[in-house]
Each structure stands twice: as structure tokens, then as C-alpha cells.
Design an enzyme around this catalytic site. Structure first.
Site, PDB file in Angstrom:
ATOM      1  N   PHE A  83     -55.940  55.873  31.816  1.00  0.00           N
ATOM      2  CA  PHE A  83     -56.078  55.221  30.505  1.00  0.00           C
ATOM      3  C   PHE A  83     -57.402  54.474  30.509  1.00  0.00           C
ATOM      4  O   PHE A  83     -57.592  53.549  31.288  1.00  0.00           O
ATOM      5  CB  PHE A  83     -54.930  54.233  30.236  1.00  0.00           C
ATOM      6  CG  PHE A  83     -55.030  53.614  28.870  1.00  0.00           C
ATOM      7  CD1 PHE A  83     -54.458  54.227  27.765  1.00  0.00           C
ATOM      8  CD2 PHE A  83     -55.743  52.436  28.676  1.00  0.00           C
ATOM      9  CE1 PHE A  83     -54.586  53.675  26.492  1.00  0.00           C
ATOM     10  CE2 PHE A  83     -55.880  51.874  27.415  1.00  0.00           C
ATOM     11  CZ  PHE A  83     -55.291  52.498  26.319  1.00  0.00           C
ATOM     12  N   ASP A 123     -63.181  52.218  36.753  1.00  0.00           N
ATOM     13  CA  ASP A 123     -62.673  51.393  35.667  1.00  0.00           C
ATOM     14  C   ASP A 123     -61.763  50.348  36.301  1.00  0.00           C
ATOM     15  O   ASP A 123     -60.636  50.645  36.706  1.00  0.00           O
ATOM     16  CB  ASP A 123     -61.918  52.293  34.680  1.00  0.00           C
ATOM     17  CG  ASP A 123     -61.234  51.515  33.567  1.00  0.00           C
ATOM     18  OD1 ASP A 123     -61.090  50.284  33.697  1.00  0.00           O
ATOM     19  OD2 ASP A 123     -60.836  52.147  32.571  1.00  0.00           O
ATOM     20  N   LYS A 183     -60.563  42.736  30.165  1.00  0.00           N
ATOM     21  CA  LYS A 183     -59.301  41.990  30.265  1.00  0.00           C
ATOM     22  C   LYS A 183     -59.435  40.554  30.778  1.00  0.00           C
ATOM     23  O   LYS A 183     -59.673  39.656  30.007  1.00  0.00           O
ATOM     24  CB  LYS A 183     -58.298  42.788  31.104  1.00  0.00           C
ATOM     25  CG  LYS A 183     -57.667  43.967  30.331  1.00  0.00           C
ATOM     26  CD  LYS A 183     -56.465  44.504  31.063  1.00  0.00           C
ATOM     27  CE  LYS A 183     -55.851  45.738  30.391  1.00  0.00           C
ATOM     28  NZ  LYS A 183     -55.031  45.433  29.248  1.00  0.00           N
TER      29      LYS A 183
HETATM   30  N1  PLP Z   1     -59.226  50.678  30.985  1.00  0.00           N
HETATM   31  C1  PLP Z   1     -58.071  50.299  31.557  1.00  0.00           C
HETATM   32  C2  PLP Z   1     -57.837  50.603  33.004  1.00  0.00           C
HETATM   33  C3  PLP Z   1     -57.099  49.614  30.816  1.00  0.00           C
HETATM   34  O1  PLP Z   1     -55.956  49.235  31.407  1.00  0.00           O
HETATM   35  C4  PLP Z   1     -57.364  49.327  29.459  1.00  0.00           C
HETATM   36  C5  PLP Z   1     -56.364  48.635  28.648  1.00  0.00           C
HETATM   37  O2  PLP Z   1     -55.224  48.548  28.954  1.00  0.00           O
HETATM   38  C6  PLP Z   1     -58.578  49.754  28.909  1.00  0.00           C
HETATM   39  C7  PLP Z   1     -59.489  50.405  29.701  1.00  0.00           C
HETATM   40  C8  PLP Z   1     -58.901  49.462  27.480  1.00  0.00           C
HETATM   41  O3  PLP Z   1     -59.165  48.117  27.330  1.00  0.00           O
HETATM   42  P1  PLP Z   1     -59.189  47.453  25.881  1.00  0.00           P
HETATM   43  O4  PLP Z   1     -57.779  47.471  25.376  1.00  0.00           O
HETATM   44  O5  PLP Z   1     -59.732  46.079  26.123  1.00  0.00           O
HETATM   45  O6  PLP Z   1     -60.098  48.285  25.043  1.00  0.00           O
END
Ligand code: PLP
Length: 395
Positions: free
Chosen positions: A139, A224, A254
Site C-alpha cells: 500500500f 516506503d 504519518k
Molecule cells: N505508504 C504506506 C506504507 C502507508 O501505510 C500509507 C498510509 O497508510 C501511505 C503510504 C499513504 O499515506 P497517506 O495516507 O498519508 O497518503
């Protein structure tokens, strides 16, 4: 959702149903105050928070150092734009880059999806139209580029066509990764621990293969760490816990500013110098307020004493859950530090989450049979034991 649920103010549901788009399903509670690991609803009921705003409030709710930094900065200057110099942004970049590798640089935006978008653009510019290889179960966000890197039919299907040039391989299939990465690859993008799909740490052989393939083909290895970074696993970046594998680029968001919206791309080597003026930008990204909050957040989290507590408390939680697994009440427990997932033998996760809320514990399910534990990093032994006691009865 029921209107009679504790903690939901009369009229709020109608207001939301009349005026908000219907893209979220919410638990029937409105939190109006937070302190440390505790949230309070509009009727004054207290809840132990084991979700931390989906891995955001790592410093706990309203940590005094973070609140003070925000208050002080908000009273002085909130926004000017990136047309001008911003000291807090430069200091935050220094802090993140120094913790990464010599010569690294940072770019700031407003969310995890935007951080991944920026990393994808950076990798593509460097490689001129190259492909992005990612892992199944990933994700990376909801914007179109980040969504294209999120190979989940349920999330992509309504918004087809996706951006072209994204290739997914199974999360533990080294051979498939080898087959997918070539001279055409701009980046291998992966979460060292996949969060949203149920907490899946990526194996060392897979990480080592990704590093080796990127070195051989000249692609960038992008980690990520939006969810698993910022102290969540008991070190500042989860990737620092893996044997020898280091990424070229880290994306973060986050927890970085304890709840104010921020995203960051931290790049080392020649990746640090790919963007030139005009290539990429953000009106709000790296503003003084959010950067002041992020600097205060790092002051709290980048602390070996706190990080070692995360490892100890994570072990306590995992050992407790593994005992339940040994007794047949769970079928799998995964994770490191305070990012832990547990699979139930039956698809009852939503029911367990609702029961927990009724008993004053905020839990989360990532799927019909998977619970996820993402507490603030400032929990203590009694908090862990309370959740284990609850699960001991609920399961
Ligand atoms: N990358 C990861 C690993 C995530 O867990 C999330 C959100 O849960 C995102 C990207 C996307 O982040 P945002 O909701 O701040 O766009």
C-alpha cells in the site's frame, strides 16, 4: 453505526451524512481530547489507544514538547511558501539527511502518497520513463501514481486505467523479482514491513535480492517507511534493522510531525540531486509550522531509551499474542517492535474491534480476520497487558 453509541454527539451523524462524501466508514465514536496513550470521547469516556491515528501519534497524543513547538511557531509564522527560505525546513532536512547518509537531501510534501509520488517522479526522471517494480500486498497511497503502485484490485478497479509502467511481484518470490527488474527499471519500491494489508515483514532474502538487482541494473531501491518508520520498530527507520540492505531513498510521513500533515523523501547518492528547479513542488510542503512540529517529534522519538522501550514492549505484546496462537486462538502473529498483526481463525476481526471499543480500547482490523496493533510508542507494560487481557477474553 448507531446513534446511541457512547461518545457520539447528537446531530453529528446527520451533519456528516448530509454534507460529507461517503468515502469512509467510521466507528461510532467522536474523540475530542487526547493525552499520551489515552483518548477521551465527547461524553468524557477514556479509551486506551492502540492505533495512534493509524500509526501517526507515535509521540502519544498532544506530547507537551510537540504542542509547545506548534504553539510557539503558530504564534510567530504559519506559512510563507517555498518561494522563500524556511529555516525550519532546512533544519529538518539536515536532521533527516544526517541520519540517512552523508550527502543526502530531503524534499517535503504533505502526506505519504505525495512522498511516494515524489519518489516515483524522481526515479522516473533519473531513468527516463523507467518502470516501477513493487510487491503484491503493498500500500503506497491513493493518488493515481501511488495507487498504481498499490496492486490491490479492490482499490484500483474503479479508477482504471492506472498509470502505466508499474509491475507487481509476489512479496516473497525472489525469482519473480529477478525476472521483473531489468535495465528498464527506474525503482524497486517496497515497504520493509507492509502495514495496511496486515503487517507483513519483507524477508531478508527478498530485501537482499532487491538491493542486488538495483545495484546490477542501476535502479533505485526506495523504501516506503511511511508506516514502519519513525521509531515504530524500535529504531528510527525499520530498514536500519535489516542486515546489510540500505535503500537509496526513504519515503516518510504519518508520525513525522505527530499529526500535522507532512511527507518527506530522503535520498542519498546521485538520487539526491535529480530534482532541479521546477521539477516538483508543493504549496504547503515543508512549511514552518509542520517542520517545527517534526523537529520536536524527532527530539522525542530519536532517543535510544524510548526506542529500546519500543523493542521491549513490542516483544511483550508479541509473546502474549504468540501464547494465544499456541493455544489455537490466533493462527499467525507478525511484526517487529510496535507494528504487529495477528490473524484470527475466523473472520471476526471487526467484531473484536467493536467489542474493544465498547470496553475502552481502540484497536484496528486490516481485514476480515486480521487485527493490527499500532499503539503510540509511549505505552507501558500495563497498557500492553490490558490489551492482552481483553484479547484473552474476547478470543
Ligand atoms: N505508504 C504506506 C506504507 C502507508 O501505510 C500509507 C498510509 O497508510 C501511505 C503510504 C499513504 O499515506 P497517506 O495516507 O498519508 O497518503
Amino acid at each position: 453505526m448507531s446513534e446511541v453509541a457512547a461518545g457520539l454527539r447528537t446531530g453529528l451523524l446527520e451533519l456528516e451524512q448530509r454534507f460529507l462524501m461517503r468515502n469512509y466508514s467510521r466507528q461510532a465514536v467522536e474523540f475530542v481530547r487526547g493525552e499520551g496513550v489515552t483518548l477521551f470521547d465527547s461524553e468524557g469516556n477514556a479509551y486506551l489507544d492502540f492505533l495512534a491515528g493509524i500509526g501517526v501519534c507515535n509521540t502519544g497524543h498532544c506530547h507537551p514538547q510537540v504542542v509547545e513547538a506548534i504553539r510557539e511557531q503558530a504564534g510567530r509564522l504559519i506559512h510563507t511558501s517555498n518561494l522563500f527560505h524556511i529555516e525550519q525546513q532546512a533544519r529538518l532536512a539536515q536532521r533527516l539527511a544526517d541520519g540517512f547518509e552523508p550527502g543526502a537531501r530531503a524534499f517535503f510534501c504533505n502526506s505519504g502518497a505525495e512522498a511516494n509520488e515524489a519518489a516515483i517522479k524522481l526515479a522516473r526522471k533519473r531513468r527516463r520513463r523507467g518502470e516501477i517494480v513493487m510487491l503484491e500486498g503493498a500500500f503506497h497511497g491513493r493518488t493515481l501514481g501511488a495507487l498504481s503502485a498499490t496492486p490491490q484490485e479492490s482499490k484500483q478497479e474503479a479508477f482504471a486505467p492506472m498509470v502505466e509502467g508499474f509491475v507487481a511481484v509476489p512479496r516473497s518470490d525472489v525469482a519473480a523479482l529477478e525476472a521483473a527488474v531489468s535495465e528498464r527499471t527506474a525503482a524497486v519500491l517496497l515497504e520493509p514491513i507492509q502495514g495496511e494489508t496486515g503487517v507483513w515483514p519483507i524477508s531478508e532474502p527478498m530485501l537482499e535480492a532487491a538491493r542486488g538487482l538495483c545495484d546490477r541494473t542501476g535502479a533505485l531501491l526506495v523504501f516506503d517507511e511511511v508506516q514502519c518508520g519513525m521509531g515504530r520498530t524500535g529504531v528510527l527507520w525499520a530498514s536500519a534493522q535489516t542486515s546489510t540492505v540500505r535503500p537509496d531513498v526513504i519515503t516518510a510521513a504519518k508520525a513525522l510531525a505527530s499529526g500535522l500533515p507532512i511527507g518527506a523523501v530522503i535520498a542519498g547518492g546521485e538520487a539526491a540531486d535529480v530534482f532541479e528547479p521546477g521539477d516538483h513542488g508543493s504549496t504547503f510542503g515543508g512549511g514552518p509550522l509542520v517542520c517545527a512540529a517534526a523537529l520536536a517529534t524527532l527530539d522525542v522519538l530519536d532517543d535510544e531509551q524510548l526506542l529500546s522501550r519500543v523493542r521491549v514492549l513490542g516483544d511483550r505484546l508479541r509473546v502474549g499474542l504468540e501464547a494465544m496462537a499456541a493455544a489455537g486462538r490466533l493462527i499467525d502473529v507478525r511484526g517487529r517492535g510496535l507494528i504487529i498483526g495477528a490473524d484470527l481463525p475466523d473472520p471476526r476481526a471487526a467484531e473484536v474491534v467493536t467489542d474493544a471499543l465498547a470496553q475502552g480500547i481502540v484497536l484496528n482490523a486490516t481485514g476480515p480476520a486480521t487485527l493490527r496493533f499500532l499503539p503510540p510508542l509511549v505505552i507501558d507494560e500495563a497498557d500492553v497487558d490490558r490489551v492482552l487481557d481483553f484479547l484473552g477474553t474476547a478470543l
